[in-house]
Design a protein around this motif. Structure first.
Motif, PDB file in Angstrom:
ATOM      1  N   ALA A  88       0.811  -1.215   0.000  1.00  0.00           N
ATOM      2  CA  ALA A  88       0.000   0.000   0.000  1.00  0.00           C
ATOM      3  C   ALA A  88       0.844   1.265   0.000  1.00  0.00           C
ATOM      4  CB  ALA A  88      -0.931  -0.006   1.213  1.00  0.00           C
ATOM      5  N   TYR A  89       2.017   1.216   0.607  1.00  0.00           N
ATOM      6  CA  TYR A  89       2.880   2.396   0.690  1.00  0.00           C
ATOM      7  C   TYR A  89       3.988   2.340  -0.358  1.00  0.00           C
ATOM      8  CZ  TYR A  89       0.688   1.975   5.284  1.00  0.00           C
ATOM      9  OH  TYR A  89      -0.207   1.815   6.297  1.00  0.00           O
TER      10      TYR A  89
ATOM     11  N   ALA B 265      -0.776   7.687  -4.822  1.00  0.00           N
ATOM     12  CA  ALA B 265      -1.480   6.717  -3.991  1.00  0.00           C
ATOM     13  C   ALA B 265      -2.975   7.014  -4.062  1.00  0.00           C
ATOM     14  CB  ALA B 265      -0.991   6.820  -2.549  1.00  0.00           C
ATOM     15  N   ALA B 266      -3.783   6.053  -3.625  1.00  0.00           N
ATOM     16  CA  ALA B 266      -5.236   6.269  -3.579  1.00  0.00           C
ATOM     17  C   ALA B 266      -5.554   7.427  -2.647  1.00  0.00           C
ATOM     18  CB  ALA B 266      -5.936   5.002  -3.103  1.00  0.00           C
ATOM     19  N   GLY B 267      -6.548   8.240  -3.021  1.00  0.00           N
ATOM     20  CA  GLY B 267      -6.978   9.327  -2.159  1.00  0.00           C
ATOM     21  C   GLY B 267      -7.664   8.811  -0.909  1.00  0.00           C
TER      22      GLY B 267
ATOM     23  N   HIS C 175      -3.428  -1.230   9.523  1.00  0.00           N
ATOM     24  CA  HIS C 175      -2.901  -1.191   8.162  1.00  0.00           C
ATOM     25  C   HIS C 175      -3.877  -0.475   7.247  1.00  0.00           C
ATOM     26  CE1 HIS C 175      -5.393  -4.805   8.452  1.00  0.00           C
ATOM     27  NE2 HIS C 175      -5.491  -4.839   7.140  1.00  0.00           N
ATOM     28  N   HIS C 176      -3.338   0.183   6.229  1.00  0.00           N
ATOM     29  CA  HIS C 176      -4.150   0.874   5.239  1.00  0.00           C
ATOM     30  C   HIS C 176      -4.538  -0.085   4.120  1.00  0.00           C
ATOM     31  CE1 HIS C 176      -2.587   4.547   7.169  1.00  0.00           C
ATOM     32  NE2 HIS C 176      -3.613   5.164   6.609  1.00  0.00           N
ATOM     33  N   LEU C 177      -5.725   0.150   3.558  1.00  0.00           N
ATOM     34  CA  LEU C 177      -6.233  -0.648   2.451  1.00  0.00           C
ATOM     35  C   LEU C 177      -6.557   0.284   1.277  1.00  0.00           C
ATOM     36  CD1 LEU C 177      -8.702  -2.869   4.514  1.00  0.00           C
ATOM     37  CD2 LEU C 177      -6.505  -3.582   3.597  1.00  0.00           C
ATOM     38  N   PRO C 178      -5.713   0.326   0.244  1.00  0.00           N
ATOM     39  CA  PRO C 178      -5.999   1.152  -0.934  1.00  0.00           C
ATOM     40  C   PRO C 178      -7.033   0.450  -1.818  1.00  0.00           C
ATOM     41  CG  PRO C 178      -3.913   0.010  -1.228  1.00  0.00           C
ATOM     42  CD  PRO C 178      -4.419  -0.371   0.140  1.00  0.00           C
TER      43      PRO C 178
END
Length: 393
Positions: free
Chosen positions: A149-150, A161-163, A248-251
């Motif tokens: 994701a990063y 990256a995704a907004g 954790h981030h999910l794009p």
């Protein structure tokens, strides 16, 4: 001149390992290097769910037995934002395998097939004619960026990256459950919708548990993110106190970037390939990694002894063929799902019709699409439900 490789893969998670495995499966003579900043095994915050579609991809990679020692979870229970519940046996069982185990097995399989596995963090990228140069010394004919994701590589090739509105934040931990528990649970919450908790039993008396919501809704909650995520997880799964919580981030795929630039292809989370309805990403990762490798191998074979063909054009076409209609479907459903009433209607329909339940699983965990008559039926049910709501004013 530095080292020269036919393919450099950055990131050794499912997408990157799948790319490396597929490349040497198709062309055992290829020089392939798999780079990751971490050593393996390593933990990775994730729901750990591997759908039957993911197992199909493992079979295509020549690894059909990779997770056979983990017990399947045949049943799935979903609780809608309005409290409606559907529970049924999936057409094909899913598995839950901790990423510490799953990813390490994939990396080991790649190494066993002749892939060079290295611990290395990519900081620089440049183009030199038909070569991509990493950190001034690793030269590759093509690069598959599967660094999450990063993604550093995505940033280095100038893709955004995704907004925030296309990004979710989730917290994941583990909890003790009865060893016989074999039901995957998704419990949705109306507050801050879209938001849901999950419990995915591994089969050893523990379950992967977590809670996630869209980043803008989390910011609007009026409290620290950690407090919101941890608190709502405890609220929705009070009998399963979690330990080892990590965020954790999910794009999400609704904000996916272009799938690459030049001779660099993006796969998995780096390509924003996370299902916006369920947060599933392992199937997309394995699939996109495999397709990226196929594109690289086919482009390399276009003109032996001359400049290789364009792998990115081939990759775009392969992604479109495998996921195009599906991603358009999830784009539309994600917009409709902003209304919790739409999800209530879908779950109510699935509770009455097993074929609808199976279709929702295909859309949420695989590459399914929704036939127009079913979409109309759910839409009408949703509108009827909205019409029965009391009007304010």
């Amino acid at each position: 001149m530095g080292e020269e490789w036919d393919l450099a893969v950055v990131g050794a998670g499912p997408a990157g390992s799948a790319a490396a495995l597929r490349a040497v499966q198709l062309r055992p003579d290829l020089r392939v290097v798999l780079l990751d900043r971490a050593g393996f095994p390593r933990d990775k915050p994730c729901g750990d769910g591997i759908a039957a579609h993911g197992r199909d991809e493992l079979a295509r990679l020549g690894l059909p037995d990779l997770i056979d020692d983990y017990r399947p979870t045949p049943r799935l229970t979903v609780v809608s934002p309005g409290g409606l519940r559907v529970s049924a046996e999936a057409a094909r069982p899913n598995h839950v395998v901790p990423r510490r185990v799953f990813d390490a097995r994939l990396v080991a399989a790649a190494g066993a097939r002749g892939v060079e596995v290295r611990r290395h963090r990519v900081r620089e990228l440049a183009h030199d004619g038909a070569w991509v140069v990493l950190d001034g010394r690793l030269r590759a004919r093509a690069v598959v960026a599967a660094d999450g994701a990063y993604s550093a590589v995505r940033r280095l090739i100038g893709l955004p990256a995704a907004g925030e509105r296309h990004t979710a934040l989730a917290v994941r931990g583990y909890a003790d459950v009865p060893e016989a528990d074999d039901v995957q649970l998704i419990a949705m919450q109306r507050a801050g919708w879209p938001a849901y908790a999950w419990s995915f039993p591994i089969g050893d008396g523990t379950a992967n548990v977590g809670f996630g919501m869209l980043l803008p809704r989390l910011r609007a909650a009026g409290a620290p993110g950690r407090q919101v995520l941890h608190g709502r997880l405890a609220e929705l799964l009070p009998d399963r106190p979690a330990r080892d919580l990590r965020a954790h981030h999910l794009p999400l795929s609704t904000g996916r970037p272009a799938p690459g630039a030049g001779r660099v292809l993006l796969a998995g989370d780096a390509a924003g390939l996370i299902n916006p309805l369920t947060g599933e990403g392992i199937y997309y990762a394995l699939l996109s990694g495999r397709l990226a490798a196929e594109a690289v191998v086919e482009a390399a074979g276009e003109a032996a002894g001359a400049a290789a063909g364009d792998p990115l054009a081939r990759y775009r076409a392969k992604l479109r063929g495998a996921l195009g209609r599906h991603l358009r479907t999830t784009d539309v459903l994600a917009r409709l799902a902003q209304s919790p009433g739409f999800i209530d209607a879908a779950i109510a329909t699935a509770a009455r019709r097993k074929e609808v339940f199976d279709l929702l699983v295909e859309v949420g965990l695989g590459a399914g699409t929704v036939p127009a008559p079913l979409a109309l039926a759910v839409g009408l049910r949703w509108l009827r439900g909205a019409a029965r709501l009391p009007h304010r004013g």
